[in-house]
Design an enzyme around this catalytic site. Structure first.
Site, PDB file in Angstrom:
ATOM      1  N   CYS A 113       0.801  -1.224   0.000  1.00 52.40           N
ATOM      2  CA  CYS A 113       0.000   0.000   0.000  1.00 52.40           C
ATOM      3  C   CYS A 113       0.834   1.274   0.000  1.00 52.40           C
ATOM      4  CB  CYS A 113      -0.962   0.003   1.183  1.00 52.40           C
ATOM      5  SG  CYS A 113      -2.115  -1.387   1.172  1.00 52.40           S
ATOM      6  N   HIS A 246      -3.283   7.283   2.122  1.00 53.67           N
ATOM      7  CA  HIS A 246      -3.698   5.970   1.651  1.00 53.67           C
ATOM      8  C   HIS A 246      -5.110   5.713   2.146  1.00 53.67           C
ATOM      9  CE1 HIS A 246      -4.012   1.795   0.877  1.00 53.67           C
ATOM     10  NE2 HIS A 246      -3.829   1.407   2.117  1.00 53.67           N
ATOM     11  N   ASN A 276     -10.104   0.224  -0.552  1.00 54.00           N
ATOM     12  CA  ASN A 276      -8.642   0.235  -0.456  1.00 54.00           C
ATOM     13  C   ASN A 276      -8.067  -0.335  -1.750  1.00 54.00           C
ATOM     14  OD1 ASN A 276      -5.940  -0.286   0.081  1.00 54.00           O
ATOM     15  ND2 ASN A 276      -6.283  -1.082   2.134  1.00 54.00           N
TER      16      ASN A 276
END
EC number: 2.3.1.180
Length: 319
Positions: A113, A246, A276
């Site tokens: 990520c 993020h 996500n």
């Protein structure tokens, strides 16, 4: 001073949207359960013919168009992904070929990520060092293909997509990447991982996560690295116009903002619509906010992310 200036952004999403209600028809969950715990209402899932490299290519085309340059001007391509099209070659080379770019430097970066922050930092270093003039930095993922769709604690959290930026070397002025900070702590590699790989199981594997532990580390690490990168840039949290984090979970975003004393309205949030998207989430959110007019030239941005490993990082940018 030679700096890497963001001159174009772009993003891409698969054709298919999957709402919480649709997900609840096949997974033991509900819209209310997902929204309350994550803030997610929708995600995009790649279909036939859609891969990490095709999404990356679409995002890259848009970023190059926004930058007002030709694909042939690009001398460096860095693609951040944990879900490449193949084990090798690098998916960045597939993007290079699809864009019709001749000889250039092209490679992938894998930091899950936080991969886009790692890729951005590498590109910034290469531009500062004089080995690149125009760089294409992409985050792209198809996490839907490594999810356990029977595990409601993880499959509801993720989506597919891509985001890209074009960086240009410029001398003087105050625009561009001001500072970057990167970290990793491999002691926690079993808190968020995929249980397969070429050299172990010879399979792709599925994503596994210990959510509460990840949440605890994320809030602490993201607040820490944001303060660090602002210190490196000679600025304070009060100087920030926008945080582009993020997009993991709305509760993480809110808790990090509170820990820093940042007003919620200065945080770009897209997790409700995209879920996500791992390495794609930061550049995807950045592109959304640039195109809807929230982010304007001269704004001070902080991009930040944490991912499996753990890896985490941040970048301070004068847009």
């Amino acid at each position: 001073m030679r700096r890497a200036v963001v001159i174009g952004t772009g993003s891409a999403l698969p054709r298919r949207q999957v709402s919480n209600a649709e997900l609840a028809r096949t997974v033991d969950t509900s819209d209310e359960w997902i929204v309350e715990r994550t803030g997610i209402r929708n995600r995009y899932v790649a279909g036939e013919g859609e891969t990490t490299s095709t999404l990356a290519t679409e995002a890259a085309r848009k970023a190059i168009e926004a930058a007002g340059i030709a694909p042939s001007d690009i001398g460096l391509i860095i693609l951040a992904t944990a879900t490449p099209d193949q084990t090798f070659p690098a998916s960045a080379t597939m993007v290079q070929a699809a864009l019709g770019i001749g000889d250039c430097v092209a490679f992938d970066v894998q930091a899950v990520c936080s991969g886009f922050l790692y890729a951005l930092s590498v590109a910034d270093s290469m531009i500062r060092g004089g080995s690149a003039t125009h760089a294409l930095v992409i985050g792209a993922e198809t996490f839907s293909r490594i999810l356990d769709w029977e595990d409601r604690t993880t499959c509801v959290l993720f989506g597919d997509g891509a985001g890209a930026v074009v960086l240009k070397a410029e001398e003087g002025g105050d625009r561009g990447v001001l500072a970057t900070r990167l970290h990793a702590d491999g002691r926690h590699n079993q808190l968020l991982y995929v249980d397969g790989g070429p050299s172990t199981t010879q399979t792709v594997g599925k994503l596994r996560m210990k959510g509460q532990e990840v949440f605890r580390h994320a809030v602490t690490n993201l607040a820490q690295v944001l303060r660090e990168v602002m210190g490196d840039a000679g600025l304070t949290v009060d100087d920030i116009d926008w945080v582009v984090p993020h997009q993991a979970n709305r509760r993480i975003l809110d808790a990090t903002a509170r820990k820093l004393g940042l007003p919620a309205e200065r945080v770009i949030v897209t997790v409700d619509q995209h879920a996500n998207t791992s390495a794609a989430s930061v550049p995807l959110a950045l592109d959304v906010a640039v195109r809807d007019g929230r982010i304007k030239p001269g704004d001070l941005l902080v991009l930040e992310a944490m991912g499996g490993g753990f890896t985490w990082g941040a970048a301070a940018i004068r847009y």
